[in-house]
Write a protein that holds these residues in place. Structure first.
Motif, PDB file in Angstrom:
ATOM      1  N   GLN A   8      52.372  23.314   9.445  1.00 38.80           N
ATOM      2  CA  GLN A   8      52.668  21.886   9.351  1.00 38.80           C
ATOM      3  C   GLN A   8      52.880  21.286  10.734  1.00 38.80           C
ATOM      4  O   GLN A   8      52.434  20.178  11.016  1.00 38.80           O
ATOM      5  N   LYS A   9      53.523  22.032  11.617  1.00 35.82           N
ATOM      6  CA  LYS A   9      53.731  21.569  12.987  1.00 35.82           C
ATOM      7  C   LYS A   9      52.386  21.380  13.687  1.00 35.82           C
ATOM      8  O   LYS A   9      52.176  20.393  14.397  1.00 35.82           O
ATOM      9  N   ALA A  10      51.467  22.316  13.482  1.00 35.19           N
ATOM     10  CA  ALA A  10      50.134  22.219  14.085  1.00 35.19           C
ATOM     11  C   ALA A  10      49.373  21.009  13.540  1.00 35.19           C
ATOM     12  O   ALA A  10      48.713  20.283  14.298  1.00 35.19           O
ATOM     13  N   VAL A  11      49.458  20.792  12.243  1.00 34.66           N
ATOM     14  CA  VAL A  11      48.789  19.634  11.631  1.00 34.66           C
ATOM     15  C   VAL A  11      49.374  18.343  12.180  1.00 34.66           C
ATOM     16  O   VAL A  11      48.640  17.413  12.541  1.00 34.66           O
ATOM     17  N   ASN A  12      50.693  18.258  12.257  1.00 35.66           N
ATOM     18  CA  ASN A  12      51.344  17.055  12.782  1.00 35.66           C
ATOM     19  C   ASN A  12      50.942  16.793  14.229  1.00 35.66           C
ATOM     20  O   ASN A  12      50.696  15.644  14.611  1.00 35.66           O
ATOM     21  N   LYS A  13      50.860  17.834  15.025  1.00 34.57           N
ATOM     22  CA  LYS A  13      50.455  17.697  16.424  1.00 34.57           C
ATOM     23  C   LYS A  13      49.017  17.182  16.509  1.00 34.57           C
ATOM     24  O   LYS A  13      48.708  16.280  17.296  1.00 34.57           O
ATOM     25  N   TYR A  14      48.120  17.736  15.692  1.00 38.52           N
ATOM     26  CA  TYR A  14      46.726  17.302  15.664  1.00 38.52           C
ATOM     27  C   TYR A  14      46.628  15.832  15.247  1.00 38.52           C
ATOM     28  O   TYR A  14      45.916  15.046  15.872  1.00 38.52           O
ATOM     29  N   MET A  15      47.353  15.477  14.190  1.00 39.23           N
ATOM     30  CA  MET A  15      47.312  14.093  13.698  1.00 39.23           C
ATOM     31  C   MET A  15      47.812  13.122  14.769  1.00 39.23           C
ATOM     32  O   MET A  15      47.204  12.065  14.980  1.00 39.23           O
ATOM     33  N   ALA A  16      48.901  13.463  15.440  1.00 41.99           N
ATOM     34  CA  ALA A  16      49.456  12.588  16.474  1.00 41.99           C
ATOM     35  C   ALA A  16      48.488  12.414  17.639  1.00 41.99           C
ATOM     36  O   ALA A  16      48.402  11.335  18.227  1.00 41.99           O
ATOM     37  N   ALA A  17      47.746  13.459  17.954  1.00 39.79           N
ATOM     38  CA  ALA A  17      46.824  13.401  19.079  1.00 39.79           C
ATOM     39  C   ALA A  17      45.518  12.682  18.755  1.00 39.79           C
ATOM     40  O   ALA A  17      44.859  12.146  19.648  1.00 39.79           O
ATOM     41  N   ASN A  18      45.141  12.649  17.473  1.00 41.47           N
ATOM     42  CA  ASN A  18      43.816  12.157  17.113  1.00 41.47           C
ATOM     43  C   ASN A  18      43.772  10.915  16.230  1.00 41.47           C
ATOM     44  O   ASN A  18      42.687  10.378  16.001  1.00 41.47           O
ATOM     45  N   TYR A  19      44.906  10.472  15.734  1.00 49.61           N
ATOM     46  CA  TYR A  19      44.921   9.333  14.814  1.00 49.61           C
ATOM     47  C   TYR A  19      46.054   8.373  15.149  1.00 49.61           C
ATOM     48  O   TYR A  19      47.122   8.779  15.591  1.00 49.61           O
ATOM     49  N   ASP A  20      45.821   7.095  14.920  1.00 49.44           N
ATOM     50  CA  ASP A  20      46.864   6.080  14.960  1.00 49.44           C
ATOM     51  C   ASP A  20      47.289   5.826  13.522  1.00 49.44           C
ATOM     52  O   ASP A  20      46.474   5.929  12.596  1.00 49.44           O
ATOM     53  N   ARG A  21      48.537   5.477  13.342  1.00 50.26           N
ATOM     54  CA  ARG A  21      49.045   5.181  12.007  1.00 50.26           C
ATOM     55  C   ARG A  21      49.339   3.694  11.899  1.00 50.26           C
ATOM     56  O   ARG A  21      49.795   3.075  12.852  1.00 50.26           O
ATOM     57  N   ILE A  22      49.065   3.136  10.723  1.00 50.71           N
ATOM     58  CA  ILE A  22      49.377   1.745  10.420  1.00 50.71           C
ATOM     59  C   ILE A  22      50.185   1.745   9.127  1.00 50.71           C
ATOM     60  O   ILE A  22      49.760   2.323   8.118  1.00 50.71           O
ATOM     61  N   ASN A  23      51.327   1.100   9.150  1.00 51.12           N
ATOM     62  CA  ASN A  23      52.158   0.981   7.962  1.00 51.12           C
ATOM     63  C   ASN A  23      51.727  -0.276   7.219  1.00 51.12           C
ATOM     64  O   ASN A  23      51.889  -1.389   7.727  1.00 51.12           O
ATOM     65  N   LEU A  24      51.175  -0.119   6.038  1.00 50.34           N
ATOM     66  CA  LEU A  24      50.651  -1.228   5.248  1.00 50.34           C
ATOM     67  C   LEU A  24      51.618  -1.574   4.129  1.00 50.34           C
ATOM     68  O   LEU A  24      52.039  -0.697   3.367  1.00 50.34           O
ATOM     69  N   THR A  25      51.979  -2.843   4.019  1.00 46.34           N
ATOM     70  CA  THR A  25      52.873  -3.305   2.972  1.00 46.34           C
ATOM     71  C   THR A  25      52.085  -4.219   2.031  1.00 46.34           C
ATOM     72  O   THR A  25      51.409  -5.148   2.482  1.00 46.34           O
ATOM     73  N   VAL A  26      52.151  -3.932   0.730  1.00 37.40           N
ATOM     74  CA  VAL A  26      51.458  -4.736  -0.280  1.00 37.40           C
ATOM     75  C   VAL A  26      52.466  -5.127  -1.366  1.00 37.40           C
ATOM     76  O   VAL A  26      53.477  -4.453  -1.552  1.00 37.40           O
ATOM     77  N   PRO A  27      52.182  -6.190  -2.111  1.00 38.79           N
ATOM     78  CA  PRO A  27      53.082  -6.592  -3.189  1.00 38.79           C
ATOM     79  C   PRO A  27      53.205  -5.496  -4.249  1.00 38.79           C
ATOM     80  O   PRO A  27      52.271  -4.708  -4.456  1.00 38.79           O
ATOM     81  N   LYS A  28      54.353  -5.463  -4.927  1.00 33.38           N
ATOM     82  CA  LYS A  28      54.579  -4.495  -6.005  1.00 33.38           C
ATOM     83  C   LYS A  28      53.413  -4.527  -6.989  1.00 33.38           C
ATOM     84  O   LYS A  28      52.935  -5.590  -7.379  1.00 33.38           O
ATOM     85  N   GLY A  29      52.950  -3.355  -7.373  1.00 34.44           N
ATOM     86  CA  GLY A  29      51.854  -3.223  -8.328  1.00 34.44           C
ATOM     87  C   GLY A  29      50.487  -3.151  -7.681  1.00 34.44           C
ATOM     88  O   GLY A  29      49.541  -2.639  -8.275  1.00 34.44           O
ATOM     89  N   LYS A  30      50.364  -3.676  -6.470  1.00 31.89           N
ATOM     90  CA  LYS A  30      49.062  -3.696  -5.795  1.00 31.89           C
ATOM     91  C   LYS A  30      48.639  -2.292  -5.365  1.00 31.89           C
ATOM     92  O   LYS A  30      47.454  -1.974  -5.373  1.00 31.89           O
ATOM     93  N   LYS A  31      49.604  -1.454  -5.011  1.00 30.01           N
ATOM     94  CA  LYS A  31      49.289  -0.088  -4.580  1.00 30.01           C
ATOM     95  C   LYS A  31      48.538   0.658  -5.682  1.00 30.01           C
ATOM     96  O   LYS A  31      47.517   1.306  -5.415  1.00 30.01           O
ATOM     97  N   GLU A  32      49.017   0.558  -6.898  1.00 31.65           N
ATOM     98  CA  GLU A  32      48.364   1.243  -8.019  1.00 31.65           C
ATOM     99  C   GLU A  32      46.978   0.658  -8.271  1.00 31.65           C
ATOM    100  O   GLU A  32      46.023   1.388  -8.543  1.00 31.65           O
TER     101      GLU A  32
END
Length: 64
Positions: A8-32
């Motif tokens: 898991q540590k290796a995966v997290n390190k790879y993800m941090a090095a190769n991807y940006d994260r965006i926190n997306l907020t949607v109205p209740k029910g829209k996620k489903e």
């Protein structure tokens, strides 16, 4: 098979090095709703959102 802490540590390190994260907020029910739509197209929510963003940006470039 369970994931070890080292894996898991290796995966997290790879993800941090190769991807940006965006926190997306949607109205209740829209996620489903998004999840159901993505699955109907054979996609994950992440791949659907990435495709939607890419297509919109390409379209916007054409529109000027």
């Amino acid at each position: 098979m369970a994931t070890t802490k080292a894996q898991q540590k290796a995966v997290n390190k790879y993800m941090a090095a190769n991807y940006d994260r965006i926190n997306l907020t949607v109205p209740k029910g829209k996620k489903e709703e998004i999840k159901v739509h993505a699955e109907s197209k054979g996609e994950s929510v992440n791949s659907f959102i990435n495709r939607a963003i890419k297509q919109t940006m390409e379209s916007d470039k054409k529109d000027g």
